[in-house]
Design an enzyme around this catalytic site. Structure first.
Site, PDB file in Angstrom:
ATOM      1  N   GLY A   1       0.839  -1.205   0.000  1.00 11.14           N
ATOM      2  CA  GLY A   1       0.000   0.000   0.000  1.00 11.14           C
ATOM      3  C   GLY A   1       0.864   1.242   0.000  1.00 11.14           C
ATOM      4  O   GLY A   1       2.092   1.181   0.174  1.00 11.14           O
TER       5      GLY A   1
ATOM      6  N   SER B   1       2.631   4.787   1.051  1.00 10.56           N
ATOM      7  CA  SER B   1       3.231   5.304   2.274  1.00 10.56           C
ATOM      8  C   SER B   1       2.128   5.989   3.087  1.00 10.56           C
ATOM      9  O   SER B   1       1.333   6.758   2.533  1.00 10.56           O
ATOM     10  CB  SER B   1       4.324   6.326   1.910  1.00 10.56           C
ATOM     11  OG  SER B   1       4.879   6.879   3.073  1.00 10.56           O
TER      12      SER B   1
ATOM     13  N   SER C   1      -0.392   4.453   4.407  1.00  8.31           N
ATOM     14  CA  SER C   1      -1.676   3.725   4.342  1.00  8.31           C
ATOM     15  C   SER C   1      -1.931   2.952   5.641  1.00  8.31           C
ATOM     16  O   SER C   1      -3.077   2.641   5.964  1.00  8.31           O
ATOM     17  CB  SER C   1      -1.703   2.769   3.140  1.00  8.31           C
ATOM     18  OG  SER C   1      -0.669   1.812   3.242  1.00  8.31           O
ATOM     19  N   GLY C   2      -0.857   2.611   6.360  1.00  6.76           N
ATOM     20  CA  GLY C   2      -1.021   1.922   7.646  1.00  6.76           C
ATOM     21  C   GLY C   2      -0.323   0.571   7.727  1.00  6.76           C
ATOM     22  O   GLY C   2      -0.530  -0.171   8.695  1.00  6.76           O
TER      23      GLY C   2
ATOM     24  N   SER D   1       2.837  -0.404   8.446  1.00  7.18           N
ATOM     25  CA  SER D   1       3.679  -0.644   9.627  1.00  7.18           C
ATOM     26  C   SER D   1       2.837  -0.689  10.902  1.00  7.18           C
ATOM     27  O   SER D   1       3.076  -1.523  11.783  1.00  7.18           O
ATOM     28  CB  SER D   1       4.738   0.456   9.774  1.00  7.18           C
ATOM     29  OG  SER D   1       5.495   0.552   8.600  1.00  7.18           O
TER      30      SER D   1
ATOM     31  N   SER E   1       5.839  -1.896  -2.354  1.00  7.10           N
ATOM     32  CA  SER E   1       5.794  -2.867  -3.478  1.00  7.10           C
ATOM     33  C   SER E   1       4.755  -2.433  -4.515  1.00  7.10           C
ATOM     34  O   SER E   1       3.719  -3.078  -4.660  1.00  7.10           O
ATOM     35  CB  SER E   1       5.538  -4.291  -2.962  1.00  7.10           C
ATOM     36  OG  SER E   1       4.502  -4.364  -2.013  1.00  7.10           O
TER      37      SER E   1
HETATM   38  N1  LIG Z   1      10.499   8.124  -3.196  1.00  5.43           N
HETATM   39  C1  LIG Z   1       9.930   7.387  -2.228  1.00  5.43           C
HETATM   40  N2  LIG Z   1       8.776   6.719  -2.477  1.00  5.43           N
HETATM   41  C2  LIG Z   1       8.218   5.968  -1.502  1.00  5.43           C
HETATM   42  N3  LIG Z   1       8.729   5.822  -0.246  1.00  5.43           N
HETATM   43  C3  LIG Z   1       9.903   6.464   0.046  1.00  5.43           C
HETATM   44  C4  LIG Z   1      10.524   7.275  -0.930  1.00  5.43           C
HETATM   45  N4  LIG Z   1      11.655   7.799  -0.374  1.00  5.43           N
HETATM   46  C5  LIG Z   1      11.720   7.336   0.883  1.00  5.43           C
HETATM   47  N5  LIG Z   1      10.671   6.526   1.144  1.00  5.43           N
HETATM   48  C6  LIG Z   1      10.532   5.772   2.412  1.00  5.43           C
HETATM   49  O1  LIG Z   1      10.825   4.419   2.050  1.00  5.43           O
HETATM   50  C7  LIG Z   1       9.773   3.562   2.463  1.00  5.43           C
HETATM   51  C8  LIG Z   1       9.357   2.641   1.329  1.00  5.43           C
HETATM   52  O2  LIG Z   1      10.294   1.652   1.112  1.00  5.43           O
HETATM   53  P1  LIG Z   1       9.872   0.311   0.391  1.00  5.43           P
HETATM   54  O3  LIG Z   1      11.086  -0.550   0.387  1.00  5.43           O
HETATM   55  O4  LIG Z   1       8.640  -0.223   1.027  1.00  5.43           O
HETATM   56  O5  LIG Z   1       9.514   0.805  -1.091  1.00  5.43           O
HETATM   57  S1  LIG Z   1       9.288  -0.073  -2.401  1.00  5.43           S
HETATM   58  O6  LIG Z   1       8.499  -1.249  -2.019  1.00  5.43           O
HETATM   59  O7  LIG Z   1      10.600  -0.456  -2.918  1.00  5.43           O
HETATM   60  O8  LIG Z   1       8.560   0.823  -3.329  1.00  5.43           O
HETATM   61  C9  LIG Z   1       8.592   4.437   2.836  1.00  5.43           C
HETATM   62  O9  LIG Z   1       8.049   3.805   3.979  1.00  5.43           O
HETATM   63  P2  LIG Z   1       6.480   3.738   4.285  1.00  5.43           P
HETATM   64  O10 LIG Z   1       6.069   5.165   4.490  1.00  5.43           O
HETATM   65  O11 LIG Z   1       6.425   2.929   5.549  1.00  5.43           O
HETATM   66  O12 LIG Z   1       5.766   3.076   3.159  1.00  5.43           O
HETATM   67  C10 LIG Z   1       9.205   5.791   3.104  1.00  5.43           C
HETATM   68  O13 LIG Z   1       9.474   5.958   4.471  1.00  5.43           O
HETATM   69  N1  LIG Z   2      -7.231   2.916  10.631  1.00 11.27           N
HETATM   70  C1  LIG Z   2      -5.909   3.068  10.580  1.00 11.27           C
HETATM   71  N2  LIG Z   2      -5.113   2.056  10.200  1.00 11.27           N
HETATM   72  C2  LIG Z   2      -3.754   2.233  10.138  1.00 11.27           C
HETATM   73  N3  LIG Z   2      -3.123   3.389  10.473  1.00 11.27           N
HETATM   74  C3  LIG Z   2      -3.882   4.440  10.868  1.00 11.27           C
HETATM   75  C4  LIG Z   2      -5.291   4.328  10.934  1.00 11.27           C
HETATM   76  N4  LIG Z   2      -5.803   5.504  11.345  1.00 11.27           N
HETATM   77  C5  LIG Z   2      -4.755   6.317  11.532  1.00 11.27           C
HETATM   78  N5  LIG Z   2      -3.589   5.694  11.271  1.00 11.27           N
HETATM   79  C6  LIG Z   2      -2.263   6.331  11.382  1.00 11.27           C
HETATM   80  O1  LIG Z   2      -1.751   6.449  10.064  1.00 11.27           O
HETATM   81  C7  LIG Z   2      -0.323   6.336  10.087  1.00 11.27           C
HETATM   82  C8  LIG Z   2       0.092   5.203   9.155  1.00 11.27           C
HETATM   83  O2  LIG Z   2       1.503   5.175   9.104  1.00 11.27           O
HETATM   84  P1  LIG Z   2       2.313   3.857   8.853  1.00 11.27           P
HETATM   85  O3  LIG Z   2       1.735   2.722   9.627  1.00 11.27           O
HETATM   86  O4  LIG Z   2       3.758   4.195   9.058  1.00 11.27           O
HETATM   87  O5  LIG Z   2       2.004   3.597   7.307  1.00 11.27           O
HETATM   88  P2  LIG Z   2       2.911   2.878   6.216  1.00 11.27           P
HETATM   89  O6  LIG Z   2       3.746   1.851   6.919  1.00 11.27           O
HETATM   90  O7  LIG Z   2       1.928   2.294   5.260  1.00 11.27           O
HETATM   91  O8  LIG Z   2       3.736   3.974   5.608  1.00 11.27           O
HETATM   92  C9  LIG Z   2       0.080   6.081  11.518  1.00 11.27           C
HETATM   93  O9  LIG Z   2       0.437   7.312  12.110  1.00 11.27           O
HETATM   94  C10 LIG Z   2      -1.217   5.544  12.155  1.00 11.27           C
HETATM   95  O10 LIG Z   2      -1.315   5.816  13.529  1.00 11.27           O
END
Ligand SMILES: Nc1ncnc2c1ncn2[C@@H]1O[C@H](COP(=O)(O)OS(=O)(=O)O)[C@@H](OP(=O)(O)O)[C@H]1O
Ligand SMILES: Nc1ncnc2c1ncn2[C@@H]1O[C@H](COP(=O)(O)OP(=O)(O)O)[C@@H](O)[C@H]1O
Length: 202
Positions: free
Chosen positions: A35, A37, A39-40, A42, A109
């Site tokens: 999903g 960044s 989206s939830g 982690s 992904s």
């Molecule tokens: N350009 C760009 N696009 C998306 N995300 C970015 C980027 N630069 C840094 N980040 C940080 O890297 C996390 C995503 O890494 P991933 O290994 O999950 O990415 S991927 O699956 O290879 O697309 C992502 O983590 P999440 O927010 O938890 O999804 C970000 O913290």
């Molecule tokens: N229903 C929900 N499910 C998941 N995360 C939520 C929800 N509502 C609010 N949040 C908040 O949204 C953020 C999601 O961040 P994170 O889990 O790091 O997302 P990702 O790993 O997809 O980047 C967190 O701060 C979390 O507390």
């Protein structure tokens, strides 16, 4: 180049999959959270790991940010680097699942083909692969912006940011679809646990 061209040979374990399952009391599997960044992924993974751990199930999270500190520190966010990121992670997940661990993978992904490849290497090893679409609109993800990355991306400080300046291809037929704009975190976790129970993985 085939494996034989490189003079390498597959070595088999002396411990069977059935023996591991019987000793652990559950199967190994990969739960693949995909999903945007924010989206939830982690947040759900952390709660899911806790719930599974409390049930005595061996579970472990692999998270995008963490893996990029180590194993994949050489990779960026171009399409080809993301594909290589997911390819390596998929292999690691397969090893965890084969070791009878419930591996919770949290990676954006963004490409269907990469996720399909991750699934394929599990299926060819006889391992369960559960694709979970952690779905939120870009508006919801951006309003959360837990790491301030969307703001930076809007300012042009991060290039190729998923959902803003790089694509996200939605799953076609995920095993589980969670609308995190609607479901509370514990409801998302319950959905996954119910599925794992129904499929007799745990
Ligand atoms: N350009 C760009 N696009 C998306 N995300 C970015 C980027 N630069 C840094 N980040 C940080 O890297 C996390 C995503 O890494 P991933 O290994 O999950 O990415 S991927 O699956 O290879 O697309 C992502 O983590 P999440 O927010 O938890 O999804 C970000 O913290
Ligand atoms: N229903 C929900 N499910 C998941 N995360 C939520 C929800 N509502 C609010 N949040 C908040 O949204 C953020 C999601 O961040 P994170 O889990 O790091 O997302 P990702 O790993 O997809 O980047 C967190 O701060 C979390 O507390």
């Amino acid at each position: 180049m085939s494996s034989n061209d490189k003079n390498i040979t597959w070595h088999h374990s002396g411990v069977s999959r059935e023996a591991r399952q019987s000793a652990f009391g559950h199967k190994g599997a990969t739960i693949w959270l995909t999903g945007l960044s924010g989206s939830g992924k982690s947040t759900i993974a952390v709660e899911l790991e806790k719930v599974l751990f409390q049930k005595g199930i061996k579970a472990y999270i692999l998270d995008g940010d963490n893996i990029r500190f180590g194993l994949n520190k050489d990779l960026g966010f171009s399409a080809s680097d993301r594909t290589e990121n997911i390819r390596r992670i998929s292999e690691v997940c397969r090893l965890f699942a084969d070791a009878n661990i419930v591996c919770i993978a949290c990676f954006i992904s963004p490409y269907v083909a990469d996720r399909d490849q991750a699934r394929a290497i599990h299926v060819e090893s006889g391992l369960d692969f559960v694709e979970v679409f952690v779905d939120s609109s870009i508006e919801v993800a951006e309003s959360r912006d837990p790491k301030g990355l969307y703001q930076k991306a809007r300012q042009g400080l991060i290039k190729e940011f998923t959902g803003i300046s790089a694509p996200y291809e939605e799953p076609v037929k995920p095993e589980i679809h969670l609308d995190t704009g609607d479901l509370a975190v514990n409801e998302s976790v319950d959905n996954i646990v119910e599925y794992l129970t129904l499929k007799k993985i745990i």
